[in-house]
Design an enzyme around this catalytic site. Structure first.
Site, PDB file in Angstrom:
ATOM      1  N   ARG A 100     -57.679 -33.498 -17.987  1.00 55.65           N
ATOM      2  CA  ARG A 100     -56.438 -34.083 -17.448  1.00 55.65           C
ATOM      3  C   ARG A 100     -55.860 -33.274 -16.308  1.00 55.65           C
ATOM      4  O   ARG A 100     -55.089 -33.782 -15.487  1.00 55.65           O
ATOM      5  CB  ARG A 100     -55.415 -34.286 -18.579  1.00 55.65           C
ATOM      6  CG  ARG A 100     -55.618 -35.601 -19.301  1.00 55.65           C
ATOM      7  CD  ARG A 100     -55.022 -35.608 -20.669  1.00 55.65           C
ATOM      8  NE  ARG A 100     -55.877 -34.908 -21.599  1.00 55.65           N
ATOM      9  CZ  ARG A 100     -55.463 -34.268 -22.672  1.00 55.65           C
ATOM     10  NH1 ARG A 100     -54.200 -34.231 -22.955  1.00 55.65           N
ATOM     11  NH2 ARG A 100     -56.320 -33.655 -23.449  1.00 55.65           N
TER      12      ARG A 100
ATOM     13  N   GLU B 169     -58.734 -21.928 -32.642  1.00 56.53           N
ATOM     14  CA  GLU B 169     -58.384 -21.684 -34.038  1.00 56.53           C
ATOM     15  C   GLU B 169     -59.661 -21.545 -34.877  1.00 56.53           C
ATOM     16  O   GLU B 169     -59.803 -20.636 -35.678  1.00 56.53           O
ATOM     17  CB  GLU B 169     -57.527 -22.848 -34.536  1.00 56.53           C
ATOM     18  CG  GLU B 169     -56.774 -22.552 -35.795  1.00 56.53           C
ATOM     19  CD  GLU B 169     -55.931 -23.743 -36.216  1.00 56.53           C
ATOM     20  OE1 GLU B 169     -55.796 -24.695 -35.433  1.00 56.53           O
ATOM     21  OE2 GLU B 169     -55.432 -23.701 -37.352  1.00 56.53           O
TER      22      GLU B 169
HETATM   23  P1  AMP Z   1     -54.480 -24.333 -24.928  1.00 58.21           P
HETATM   24  O1  AMP Z   1     -55.748 -23.695 -24.460  1.00 58.21           O
HETATM   25  O2  AMP Z   1     -54.208 -24.124 -26.385  1.00 58.21           O
HETATM   26  O3  AMP Z   1     -53.292 -23.946 -24.058  1.00 58.21           O
HETATM   27  O4  AMP Z   1     -54.682 -25.901 -24.811  1.00 58.21           O
HETATM   28  C1  AMP Z   1     -54.495 -26.535 -23.620  1.00 58.21           C
HETATM   29  C2  AMP Z   1     -55.348 -27.757 -23.460  1.00 58.21           C
HETATM   30  O5  AMP Z   1     -55.449 -28.529 -24.659  1.00 58.21           O
HETATM   31  C3  AMP Z   1     -54.687 -28.620 -22.423  1.00 58.21           C
HETATM   32  O6  AMP Z   1     -55.620 -28.833 -21.376  1.00 58.21           O
HETATM   33  C4  AMP Z   1     -54.288 -29.884 -23.120  1.00 58.21           C
HETATM   34  O7  AMP Z   1     -54.851 -30.961 -22.433  1.00 58.21           O
HETATM   35  C5  AMP Z   1     -54.838 -29.805 -24.528  1.00 58.21           C
HETATM   36  N1  AMP Z   1     -53.790 -29.887 -25.584  1.00 58.21           N
HETATM   37  C6  AMP Z   1     -53.462 -28.922 -26.474  1.00 58.21           C
HETATM   38  N2  AMP Z   1     -52.488 -29.322 -27.312  1.00 58.21           N
HETATM   39  C7  AMP Z   1     -52.167 -30.580 -26.936  1.00 58.21           C
HETATM   40  C8  AMP Z   1     -51.186 -31.554 -27.390  1.00 58.21           C
HETATM   41  N3  AMP Z   1     -50.346 -31.314 -28.415  1.00 58.21           N
HETATM   42  N4  AMP Z   1     -51.126 -32.728 -26.739  1.00 58.21           N
HETATM   43  C9  AMP Z   1     -51.946 -32.993 -25.704  1.00 58.21           C
HETATM   44  N5  AMP Z   1     -52.876 -32.141 -25.233  1.00 58.21           N
HETATM   45  C10 AMP Z   1     -52.986 -30.944 -25.833  1.00 58.21           C
END
Ligand code: AMP
Length: 183
Positions: free
Chosen positions: A71, A108
């Site tokens: 995205r 996780e």
């Molecule tokens: P992180 O590496 O944990 O910061 O996860 C970020 C990526 O996971 C982003 O590119 C988001 O597209 C996706 N993501 C994580 N949590 C969500 C959520 N609650 N809703 C939508 N996309 C999420």
């Protein structure tokens, strides 16, 4: 094309937030997924997100926008066109056809690996990193490492949404982080 979305007064952050759809228990129980597709489907809202993301980005101050699979490509590419910068994809491992640098990070359960083409950024180029959502920060931190590995200078990091309670910002090691909508 004089009255298209790009020339209208941007929608407010509140209007954009109202269009984000909360989907409970997706992709697994306990996760509330922030679905931005209704924002994308509305030309005025989509254009307004790009305008807000670039609010404090001076014209000519960015050479490359780096967007994160998948995205981040949507918002990053639109932002790049708007400011006349190049667009660089950071992709999931195995998708880029040319020579790559890779960076792994822990989830996780298990781990993920992202990659960038080795010739995507020239040393000293000014980079704006864009993704849709900051959660734990693992993905963005890995993308930032790849940019730094190529000698890129990170001038900004932009997210449409930030889940503040996960403290992802702390993992990014830069104070150039901005997000439009926080939860
Ligand atoms: P992180 O590496 O944990 O910061 O996860 C970020 C990526 O996971 C982003 O590119 C988001 O597209 C996706 N993501 C994580 N949590 C969500 C959520 N609650 N809703 C939508 N996309 C999420």
């Amino acid at each position: 094309m004089t009255d298209n979305a790009a020339h209208m007064t941007p929608a407010s952050l509140e209007q954009i937030e109202r269009a984000i759809r909360n989907v409970p228990d997706f992709p697994k129980p306990g996760i509330q997924f922030k679905d931005i597709t209704p924002v994308l489907a509305d030309g005025h809202l989509f254009g307004s997100v790009i305008a807000h993301l670039l609010e404090d980005v001076r014209p000519g101050s960015v050479d490359k926008v780096v967007g994160i699979d998948a995205r981040g490509f949507i918002f990053g590419a639109a932002a790049a066109v708007r400011i006349g910068a190049g667009f660089i994809p950071v992709r999931k491992k195995g998708k880029l056809p040319w020579a790559t640098h890779e960076q792994s990070y822990d989830l996780e359960y298990g781990s993920n690996t992202v990659a960038i083409h080795t010739d995507a950024i020239n040393p000293g180029e000014r980079v704006l990193l864009v993704d849709d959502l900051l959660a734990t920060g693992g993905t963005a931190a890995a993308a930032l490492k790849l940019v730094e590995q190529l000698g890129g200078q990170v001038v900004g990091v932009r997210f449409v949404i930030e889940l503040r309670f996960l403290n992802g910002r702390e993992r990014l090691g830069t104070d150039a982080v901005r997000s439009l909508i926080s939860y």
